[in-house]
Design a protein around this motif. Structure first.
Motif, short mmCIF file in Angstrom:
data_model
loop_
_atom_site.label_atom_id
_atom_site.label_comp_id
_atom_site.label_asym_id
_atom_site.label_seq_id
_atom_site.Cartn_x
_atom_site.Cartn_y
_atom_site.Cartn_z
N CYS A 1 6.08 4.74 -7.59
CA CYS A 1 5.70 4.10 -6.33
C CYS A 1 6.58 4.60 -5.19
O CYS A 1 6.09 4.87 -4.08
N LEU B 1 0.16 2.44 7.12
CA LEU B 1 0.89 1.92 5.96
C LEU B 1 1.75 3.01 5.32
O LEU B 1 2.89 2.75 4.89
N GLY B 2 1.22 4.22 5.25
CA GLY B 2 1.97 5.34 4.67
C GLY B 2 3.24 5.64 5.44
O GLY B 2 4.30 5.86 4.85
N ARG C 1 -4.60 3.21 6.61
CA ARG C 1 -3.92 3.89 5.50
C ARG C 1 -2.73 4.70 5.98
O ARG C 1 -1.64 4.62 5.40
N LEU D 1 6.95 -2.59 -2.06
CA LEU D 1 5.94 -2.55 -1.00
C LEU D 1 6.11 -3.69 0.00
O LEU D 1 5.21 -3.97 0.79
N MET E 1 5.48 6.44 -1.79
CA MET E 1 5.94 5.92 -0.50
C MET E 1 6.62 7.01 0.31
O MET E 1 6.38 7.16 1.52
N ALA F 1 5.71 2.89 4.76
CA ALA F 1 6.26 3.00 3.41
C ALA F 1 7.37 4.05 3.36
O ALA F 1 8.43 3.83 2.75
N GLY G 1 1.83 -1.49 1.89
CA GLY G 1 0.82 -1.07 0.92
C GLY G 1 -0.01 -2.28 0.52
O GLY G 1 0.34 -3.42 0.81
N LYS G 2 -1.12 -2.02 -0.14
CA LYS G 2 -2.01 -3.09 -0.58
C LYS G 2 -1.57 -3.59 -1.96
O LYS G 2 -1.37 -2.79 -2.88
N GLY H 1 -1.22 6.17 1.20
CA GLY H 1 -1.71 4.81 1.08
C GLY H 1 -1.55 4.38 -0.36
O GLY H 1 -1.82 5.16 -1.28
N ILE H 2 -1.10 3.16 -0.58
CA ILE H 2 -0.80 2.72 -1.95
C ILE H 2 -1.49 1.40 -2.24
O ILE H 2 -1.44 0.47 -1.43
#
Length: 422
Positions: A315, A371-372, A368, A337, A319, A375, A343-344, A324-325
């Protein structure tokens, strides 16, 4: 400080999993901070002593963890007489340092919680079906034997030698609050005795150089193809995703383990289950760590739907790459996260939740990418060497101070070495 690590897993000889990654990162971090480090580790091939920069590595030939545990104590004790290490760190799994603290009862011990054996046994245990019970019952009768009763999996912490050994440590550290809370319940360990200390993580420049903005429609799973990693739940989610986003491609990177069908490994099992969708699937197999950045560079979304994880480095890699996770809310992945802020998060064993989260990221590339980016920044700010290094040094100093105050351990109270086959 003069710091020793006992760990069967250590790259490259025994790069078996997350413990190997952690010890390598911790050794690099502490060595760069000026500490003297020696590692006592396993090897599949030979006994040898290596030097990696300033770090001495004692390799002990052992094909399995239990063989290593039998041998490492004596080798560590002999070396201790020469070096007089200030502190020893070892994992809880296999109680690999049990013999070492028996032979060197004055050594301050830090036990790092990775994932105890009983947790893995719980995760892999599948209650026998009624049909399976019938087959075994009548099979025993045909062979002229008296059928044995089935026993469900049960766990008694009072008989768990990993627990007994861990409680003898001067400091117990947990990379995630999830594992600390679990052992607080299952092992009845006082929360104040377990220190939350995340593992360090040094992302490669290749991961950090991957552009945030991608549009490949590739979904990637990285990890062993096994039930514990949630691979069956992802498989059930794939038809739901393709129904909404038919151009999506799925990549599976990792070695194939046994499946629910004893005649098929997991790769074969998934191909059979998803035979209508094979043009959308790609099974790459296991890859060396240096190949992972190129896989992530071609990926839009990584899916890690594990039933349980403590501190999953896969993970952190995703990240660092700004992917996108979609990750499991069970265990330490939710902490990495940031509770779903970068991330989701989806509950374990929920194919519909996996599909919903993936579709949302596919249909909203800006979200996405946002979020990336968040992360990637979280990895750099929360798991860097400066922050984690200071916390780890403080942990060792507390262990040293405590052992100095208590004096040498009473050997009669120590658990016998534990030789667990893992």
């Amino acid at each position: 400080m003069k710091i020793a690590f006992i760990s069967y897993e250590y790259p490259p000889d025994t790069a078996c999993g997350g413990i190997a990654t952690y010890v390598r990162q911790a050794v690099s971090m502490l060595s760069n901070k000026g500490h003297y480090i020696e590692v006592f580790s396993g090897s599949f091939n030979e006994n040898k002593i290596q030097k990696d920069n300033q770090v001495i590595i004692h390799r002990i030939k052992a094909s399995k963890r239990q063989e290593f545990t039998k041998q490492v104590g004596t080798i560590f004790a002999q070396r201790y007489q020469q070096i007089k290490f200030d502190v020893l760190e070892a994992p809880e799994i296999g109680a690999e340092a049990a013999e070492a603290i028996k032979l060197v009862p004055e050594i301050p011990l830090v036990v790092k919680l990775h994932t105890p054996s009983y947790v893995l046994q719980e995760l892999f245990y599948t209650p026998p079906s009624f049909q399976m019970k019938l087959r075994r019952y009548f099979g025993a009768l045909r062979r002229g034997n008296i059928p044995k009763p089935f026993h469900n999996y049960s766990y008694n912490p009072d008989n768990d030698l990993e627990r007994i050994y861990t409680l003898k440590a001067d400091e117990i550290t947990a990379p995630s609050l999830a594992i600390a809370n679990k052992l607080n319940i299952d092992w009845q360990v006082d929360k104040q005795k377990v220190i939350h200390l995340p593992n360090p993580y040094i992302p490669s420049q290749k991961l950090l150089d991957i552009p945030i903005k991608t549009q490949t429609n590739i979904i990637t799973f990285i990890g062993r193809l096994e039930i514990r990693k949630g691979i069956l739940d992802l498989a059930k989610a794939i038809p739901l995703i393709l129904n909404k986003e038919p151009k999506t491609k799925f990549r599976f990177v990792g070695s194939s383990l046994p499946s629910p069908n004893p005649k098929l490994d997991m790769h074969q099992y998934l191909e059979k289950k998803l035979k209508l969708f094979l043009p959308s699937l790609e099974f790459i197999g296991n890859l060396p760590l240096e190949k992972i950045p190129s896989i992530l560079a071609e990926t839009d979304i990584c899916v890690f739907p594990s039933i349980w994880e403590n501190f999953p480095y896969v993970c952190l890699e995703a990240m660092s790459a700004g992917r996108g996770i979609v990750g499991s809310s069970a265990g330490g992945m939710a902490e990495l996260l940031d509770g779903g802020k970068v991330g989701k998060l989806v509950p374990p064993k929920s194919p519909k939740s996996i599909a919903k989260a993936v579709i949302e990221l596919l249909q909203n590339p800006e979200e996405r990418m946002k979020l990336g980016e968040a992360a990637r920044q979280r990895v750099l700010s929360q798991y860097n060497l400066e922050r984690i290094g200071a916390l780890q040094e403080a942990s060792y100093l507390r262990a040293i101070e405590k052992r100095q105050a208590l004096g040498a351990r009473n050997i009669a109270e120590l658990p016998q070495p534990i030789y667990i086959q893992t």
